[in-house]
Write a protein that holds these residues in place. Structure first.
Motif, mmCIF file in Angstrom:
data_model
loop_
_atom_site.group_PDB
_atom_site.id
_atom_site.type_symbol
_atom_site.label_atom_id
_atom_site.label_comp_id
_atom_site.label_asym_id
_atom_site.label_seq_id
_atom_site.Cartn_x
_atom_site.Cartn_y
_atom_site.Cartn_z
ATOM 1 N N PRO A 57 -17.957 22.586 12.572
ATOM 2 C CA PRO A 57 -19.007 22.857 13.838
ATOM 3 C C PRO A 57 -19.080 24.068 14.148
ATOM 4 O O PRO A 57 -18.667 24.455 15.510
ATOM 5 C CB PRO A 57 -18.379 21.793 14.583
ATOM 6 N N TRP A 58 -19.449 25.247 13.445
ATOM 7 C CA TRP A 58 -19.431 26.459 13.865
ATOM 8 C C TRP A 58 -20.190 26.954 15.421
ATOM 9 O O TRP A 58 -19.422 27.612 16.062
ATOM 10 C CB TRP A 58 -20.393 27.534 12.961
ATOM 11 N N ASN A 59 -21.047 26.277 15.818
ATOM 12 C CA ASN A 59 -21.855 26.708 17.125
ATOM 13 C C ASN A 59 -21.167 25.928 18.147
ATOM 14 O O ASN A 59 -21.461 26.177 19.202
ATOM 15 C CB ASN A 59 -23.071 26.147 17.058
ATOM 16 N N ALA A 60 -19.923 24.896 17.829
ATOM 17 C CA ALA A 60 -19.262 24.289 19.152
ATOM 18 C C ALA A 60 -17.871 24.844 19.378
ATOM 19 O O ALA A 60 -17.385 24.257 20.163
ATOM 20 C CB ALA A 60 -19.389 22.954 18.905
ATOM 21 N N ILE A 61 -17.460 25.940 18.502
ATOM 22 C CA ILE A 61 -16.091 26.325 18.559
ATOM 23 C C ILE A 61 -15.845 27.805 18.987
ATOM 24 O O ILE A 61 -16.770 28.626 18.739
ATOM 25 C CB ILE A 61 -15.276 25.999 17.367
ATOM 26 N N ASP A 62 -14.680 28.328 19.369
ATOM 27 C CA ASP A 62 -14.318 29.652 19.468
ATOM 28 C C ASP A 62 -13.248 29.970 18.671
ATOM 29 O O ASP A 62 -13.129 31.551 18.237
ATOM 30 C CB ASP A 62 -13.666 29.765 21.049
ATOM 31 N N VAL A 63 -12.498 29.207 18.161
ATOM 32 C CA VAL A 63 -11.422 29.543 17.055
ATOM 33 C C VAL A 63 -11.596 28.431 16.100
ATOM 34 O O VAL A 63 -11.486 27.300 16.253
ATOM 35 C CB VAL A 63 -9.843 29.521 17.988
ATOM 36 N N LEU A 64 -11.252 29.099 14.749
ATOM 37 C CA LEU A 64 -10.934 28.407 13.610
ATOM 38 C C LEU A 64 -9.764 28.409 13.502
ATOM 39 O O LEU A 64 -8.861 29.507 13.049
ATOM 40 C CB LEU A 64 -11.798 29.054 12.427
ATOM 41 N N LEU A 71 -13.490 30.733 4.491
ATOM 42 C CA LEU A 71 -13.897 30.180 5.939
ATOM 43 C C LEU A 71 -13.522 31.059 7.124
ATOM 44 O O LEU A 71 -14.416 31.456 7.956
ATOM 45 C CB LEU A 71 -13.142 28.707 6.258
ATOM 46 N N ALA A 72 -12.284 31.784 6.812
ATOM 47 C CA ALA A 72 -12.069 32.722 7.655
ATOM 48 C C ALA A 72 -12.643 34.078 8.005
ATOM 49 O O ALA A 72 -13.301 34.426 8.978
ATOM 50 C CB ALA A 72 -10.403 33.343 7.367
ATOM 51 N N GLN A 73 -13.410 34.269 6.708
ATOM 52 C CA GLN A 73 -14.348 35.378 6.721
ATOM 53 C C GLN A 73 -15.643 35.041 7.156
ATOM 54 O O GLN A 73 -16.132 35.807 7.988
ATOM 55 C CB GLN A 73 -14.752 35.886 5.295
ATOM 56 N N GLN A 74 -16.045 33.694 7.179
ATOM 57 C CA GLN A 74 -17.167 33.192 7.979
ATOM 58 C C GLN A 74 -16.992 33.125 9.359
ATOM 59 O O GLN A 74 -18.025 33.495 10.169
ATOM 60 C CB GLN A 74 -17.472 31.848 7.300
ATOM 61 N N ALA A 75 -15.902 32.877 10.003
ATOM 62 C CA ALA A 75 -15.314 32.798 11.336
ATOM 63 C C ALA A 75 -15.684 34.153 11.652
ATOM 64 O O ALA A 75 -16.058 34.319 12.923
ATOM 65 C CB ALA A 75 -14.383 32.149 11.463
ATOM 66 N N HIS A 76 -15.085 35.307 11.017
ATOM 67 C CA HIS A 76 -15.188 36.792 11.598
ATOM 68 C C HIS A 76 -16.588 37.005 11.667
ATOM 69 O O HIS A 76 -17.064 37.747 12.902
ATOM 70 C CB HIS A 76 -14.383 37.569 10.747
ATOM 71 N N ALA A 77 -17.365 36.491 10.836
ATOM 72 C CA ALA A 77 -18.829 36.993 10.588
ATOM 73 C C ALA A 77 -19.708 36.548 12.030
ATOM 74 O O ALA A 77 -20.572 37.041 12.357
ATOM 75 C CB ALA A 77 -19.409 36.751 9.423
#
Length: 198
Positions: free
Chosen positions: A97-104, A121-127
């Motif tokens: 849920p990318w738009n609802a979180i601050d930390v993966l 997934l970590a790279q997507q989070a950084h992006a």
């Protein structure tokens, strides 16, 4: 890192993070967990909280999404960063849920969380401008992987076992991260959060 079952005392002015106790035997149930989380935040100051992990279902991405979604907003209402614990399979479309979180939070099995799928997934989070955390980091090799994935925080129980022997080793690993950076695409700045054995 603290959980409902641990009862850790956090020194004044220290950064901390709140896990939920789902991995292991520390899950008290939804209402008791949220009451514990609220009390912990009030006691130790929300500004010092690095993350709070939404309830998850270890090793099951779809079940984790269903378990976490209703609780992400409640965590955010406490004024702290919301972490979502990814699991085996979380790389599939629609399971984070990318738009609802601050930390993966990279959780799941050891094999999965150190895999190329978790790295992507970590790279997507950084992006997306999100922080990345890795759980169960209990070796120099795992700490290097967390660094290579761009994690800004990690936790583990390594220090809880033989602290007199393991503290010098752990400090040496952390010094190495800062003096001889690995292939991380982001700045070196990993914090290690110690989890006391429950």
């Amino acid at each position: 890192m603290t959980t409902p079952a641990q009862g850790n005392l956090i020194p004044p002015g220290t950064h901390y993070a709140c896990d939920n106790g789902k991995f292991g035997k520390g899950w008290p149930g939804t209402d008791a967990w949220f009451a514990w989380l609220r009390a912990t935040i009030q006691r130790y100051e929300p500004d010092l909280c690095l993350l709070a992990v939404a309830p998850d279902v270890p090793m099951d991405a779809a079940a984790t999404l269903a378990e976490s979604l209703p609780r992400l907003g409640r965590i955010r209402s406490l004024g702290i960063p919301v972490a979502f614990a990814t699991q085996n399979g979380s790389e599939q479309d629609g399971l984070t849920p990318w738009n609802a979180i601050d930390v993966l939070f990279l959780a799941g099995s050891t094999e999965w969380k150190t895999s190329s799928a978790a790295h992507r997934l970590a790279q997507q989070a950084h992006a997306r401008g999100l922080a990345v955390h890795m759980g169960r980091v209990n070796s120099r090799r795992r700490l290097r992987i967390a660094q290579a994935f761009g994690c800004t925080t990690a936790n583990g129980t390594y220090l809880a076992f033989g602290p007199d022997t393991n503290l010098p080793r752990l400090l040496a690993w952390m010094n190495e991260l800062h003096t001889t950076p690995g292939p991380s695409p982001v700045k070196v700045g990993t914090r290690l959060l110690i989890t006391r054995r429950a």
